[in-house]
Design a protein around this motif. Structure first.
Motif, PDB file in Angstrom:
ATOM      1  N   MET A   2      42.184 102.578  11.787  1.00 45.88           N
ATOM      2  CA  MET A   2      43.415 102.740  11.006  1.00 45.88           C
ATOM      3  C   MET A   2      43.296 104.028  10.191  1.00 45.88           C
ATOM      4  N   TYR A   3      44.089 105.037  10.574  1.00 50.08           N
ATOM      5  CA  TYR A   3      44.168 106.276   9.808  1.00 50.08           C
ATOM      6  C   TYR A   3      45.235 106.107   8.726  1.00 50.08           C
ATOM      7  N   TYR A   4      44.982 106.668   7.559  1.00 51.64           N
ATOM      8  CA  TYR A   4      45.981 106.577   6.494  1.00 51.64           C
ATOM      9  C   TYR A   4      46.102 107.899   5.751  1.00 51.64           C
ATOM     10  N   ASN A   5      47.332 108.205   5.381  1.00 52.82           N
ATOM     11  CA  ASN A   5      47.657 109.428   4.668  1.00 52.82           C
ATOM     12  C   ASN A   5      47.470 109.170   3.169  1.00 52.82           C
ATOM     13  N   ILE A   6      46.454 109.766   2.597  1.00 54.11           N
ATOM     14  CA  ILE A   6      46.122 109.526   1.191  1.00 54.11           C
ATOM     15  C   ILE A   6      47.254 109.974   0.270  1.00 54.11           C
TER      16      ILE A   6
ATOM     17  N   PRO B  38      44.742 104.580  -2.850  1.00 50.48           N
ATOM     18  CA  PRO B  38      44.691 105.244  -1.542  1.00 50.48           C
ATOM     19  C   PRO B  38      43.714 104.595  -0.566  1.00 50.48           C
ATOM     20  N   GLN B  39      43.984 103.363  -0.252  1.00 48.75           N
ATOM     21  CA  GLN B  39      43.160 102.620   0.696  1.00 48.75           C
ATOM     22  C   GLN B  39      44.010 101.481   1.259  1.00 48.75           C
ATOM     23  N   PRO B  40      44.260 101.451   2.558  1.00 46.78           N
ATOM     24  CA  PRO B  40      45.091 100.376   3.113  1.00 46.78           C
ATOM     25  C   PRO B  40      44.356  99.046   3.109  1.00 46.78           C
ATOM     26  N   ALA B  41      45.101  97.970   2.979  1.00 43.59           N
ATOM     27  CA  ALA B  41      44.515  96.630   3.016  1.00 43.59           C
ATOM     28  C   ALA B  41      44.059  96.307   4.431  1.00 43.59           C
TER      29      ALA B  41
END
Length: 437
Positions: free
Chosen positions: A156-160, A170-173
């Protein structure tokens, strides 16, 4: 901004006789002209560039062998071209082919198992990163069928910056239900056009829904231990999950899965808050300008598994194509030996996002490389230990065709044309018929 520099400073490791000079002497052949090594691949533009640089280094390092690359649009095209090549001079020596999940491990008449080549040309001192317990690119006895160069896992990539803009940590569940709440917040605070997208509907919603929640993907020990025909029993967990995905698309929390690089390009441009995709895009994202991102494991259901399991190792590998001369096999082995050296292997791992080929490549990677990459070091190191039964892998006859069918059914469901229960029931029945062909 996420750093784009690649940490290549080596940490002390025990000495190996892998020097380039030694390679040239060990694998030299008595020929006035260099022996060609034809390699066919379908790497993404970024990863192809990394590979080309390594090939150029190999070609410059000695004069006995010369690697010649040929690029294809897809791995499926590579497979078709290899299968149709009849003459030795038309065939590659190495080809990037997908793990086909065949019960016998190979099911390709035109490949030579890597362990056969290694018996004559061993890669001395190399400790393979992924153990023989994992079924990826190995047969039932744990022997390597191919060079595991493009092994990867879904992440899971996430845009901070998108998370910060929505006033979220800034951290997805990792829990699907908690992630849904975050997506609502993201959609209402700057990411309405693309809170979440993916290009892996089968991997995320079927295959690794099982592995990460530590439940069987199919019967007969995921096809690894039983003697009968595996059966896909898509129970209430799958129905519940696919129903939620359908609702996410309907409510625009998730953009319907996009392909032909559309989803990854959108994330690289900063348009999407979250992308569920493969780790092999990591290097591309590190090189993207103005993209501040992190990496986490794909979500799971805490009520099913107390802690998330590891996803299936997947991707492709470099397969040795059979029917070549002894000199050609010697040349091919020299190139694989070069790629397995710590410096080259670490460079490939760091610049692509594929898992390390060897333990030495992992050890050569400095801690500074992982800065700003979230959980990536933990997700990678999970594959150095013992593999649990749920994530070891699976073997299913005719799985490439079955996977294509699964893909079509899921896309139909996400389009709102069919319920989750109907989709999964028909997919399971059709898979059983396809296995018996």
């Amino acid at each position: 901004m996420n750093q784009t520099g690649i940490a290549r400073k080596a940490r002390p490791v025990r000495a190996f006789a892998w020097a380039t000079v030694a390679l040239a002497s060990v694998f030299s052949v008595s020929a006035s002209a260099a022996t060609d090594i034809r390699v066919w691949h379908a790497l993404s533009p970024h990863n192809a560039s990394v590979f080309e640089n390594l090939v150029n280094d190999f070609n410059r390092s000695q004069s006995d062998f010369k690697v010649k690359l040929k690029a294809f649009n897809s791995v499926a095209e590579v497979e078709k071209a290899v299968a149709s090549a009849k003459k030795r001079e038309d065939r590659p020596h190495l080809a990037q082919l997908e793990e086909n999940r065949a019960p016998d491990g190979a099911a390709r008449s035109y490949v030579q198992p890597l362990y056969v080549m290694l018996a004559n040309h061993p890669i001395k001192g190399a400790d393979w990163f992924v153990s023989g317990e994992n079924a990826f690119a190995r047969d039932g006895k744990g022997r390597l069928l191919a060079f595991p160069y493009m092994a990867e896992v879904p992440v899971m990539y996430y845009n901070i910056d998108a998370f910060k803009k929505a006033n979220l940590s800034p951290q997805p569940a990792r829990a699907w239900s908690d992630l849904q709440a975050q997506l609502v917040t993201l959609a209402n605070n700057g990411s309405r056009s693309c809170p979440l997208t993916s290009d892996q509907p089968v991997s995320i919603n079927l295959e690794n829904l099982a592995a990460v929640n530590k439940v069987p993907y199919t019967t007969e020990g995921n096809g690894l231990t039983g003697r009968g025909t595996p059966v896909f029993k898509f129970d209430s967990l799958y129905v519940r999950h696919l129903s939620m995905m359908i609702s996410w698309v309907r409510s625009e929390l998730m953009v319907k899965p996009e392909f032909n690089e559309a989803a990854t390009k959108r994330f690289a441009k900063g348009e999407c808050a979250i992308l569920l995709s493969m780790s092999g895009h990591l290097g591309e994202f590190r090189s993207a300008s103005r993209l501040n991102f992190g990496v986490s494991g794909i979500p799971y259901y805490p009520e099913v598994a107390k802690q998330p399991g590891n996803p299936f190792l997947t991707g492709s590998a470099l397969w040795v194509i059979s029917g070549q001369s002894k000199d050609s096999d010697t040349a091919t082995a020299s190139f694989l030996n070069f790629l397995a050296q710590p410096k080259q292997a670490a460079r490939w791992y760091q610049e692509t996002g594929y898992l390390p080929v060897t333990q030495q490549a992992f050890q050569e990677t400095a801690k500074s490389y992982y800065r700003n990459l979230g959980d990536w070091p933990t997700l990678v190191s999970a594959y150095t230990g013992k593999t649990d039964a749920a994530s070891r892998g699976f073997r299913v006859k005719n799985y490439p065709e079955i996977r294509d069918m699964f893909h079509q059914r899921i896309m139909t469901a996400l389009s709102g044309q069919q319920t989750a229960m109907t989709t999964l029931s028909s997919a399971s029945k059709d898979a059983t018929h396809m296995m018996k062909r």
